[in-house]
Design an enzyme around this catalytic site. Sequence first.
Site, short mmCIF file in Angstrom:
data_model
loop_
_atom_site.label_atom_id
_atom_site.label_comp_id
_atom_site.label_asym_id
_atom_site.label_seq_id
_atom_site.Cartn_x
_atom_site.Cartn_y
_atom_site.Cartn_z
N LEU A 9 36.29 -60.56 71.19
CA LEU A 9 37.30 -61.44 71.77
C LEU A 9 38.61 -61.01 71.13
CD1 LEU A 9 35.94 -65.12 71.75
CD2 LEU A 9 36.67 -63.80 73.73
N ASP A 10 39.64 -60.84 71.93
CA ASP A 10 40.93 -60.46 71.38
C ASP A 10 41.40 -61.47 70.36
OD1 ASP A 10 41.10 -58.28 73.15
OD2 ASP A 10 41.99 -59.54 74.70
N ARG A 11 42.29 -61.05 69.49
CA ARG A 11 42.84 -61.93 68.45
C ARG A 11 43.43 -63.20 69.06
NH1 ARG A 11 48.09 -62.04 66.45
NH2 ARG A 11 48.54 -60.09 67.49
#
Length: 189
Positions: A44-46
């Site tokens: 999951l992206d930051r």
Amino acid sequence: MQSKFRYIAFNKPYGVLSQFTSEGGHPALDGFNLPKGIYAAGRLDRDSEGLLLLTNDGKFIKKLLDPSFAHPRSYWVQVEGSPSKEQLSALAAGPEFKGYKPKPCKVRVLDPQPEVPDRIPPIRVRKNIPDTWIEIELTEGKNRQVRRMTAAVGCPTLRLIRKSIGKLELKKLPSGEWREVSKGDILPR
């Protein structure tokens, strides 16, 4: 006999990297007292939140991430504006971005709009532009795909929360918390 494999459902907070080593001053998974020897099954992206699956079962990770198995992943997406039927249809058809044409997906406006705890820091709010929560279910996962798809139809993503992977749902797991699950909780046998 107890399995040597562990499967962890983690509610990844906004701003946390999906890895155990911090980079660029951003917090990582090592700050959440997770079991040793597990790894993220996907990312999951930051700037995305929600369900992150971690395990020490390498074959399972490979199966989960292999696009040929087409395991569903659902996301609650807060977008800028009120998407029209045409925008929702274009989103479901898989709008092209950066030369890539995603597979068709399921899209619906969440009605009623969900009650979601505020994010820290809060999203950008514009007085004259409404926002809408939609649900998108994909069977693939390219880098920043949901954000690129919503932008391609004119509804930029303000907030993104992964709600499920396969059969496993985030439910009411608090942000930054984790729980042990079984392999059967994630994918059908």
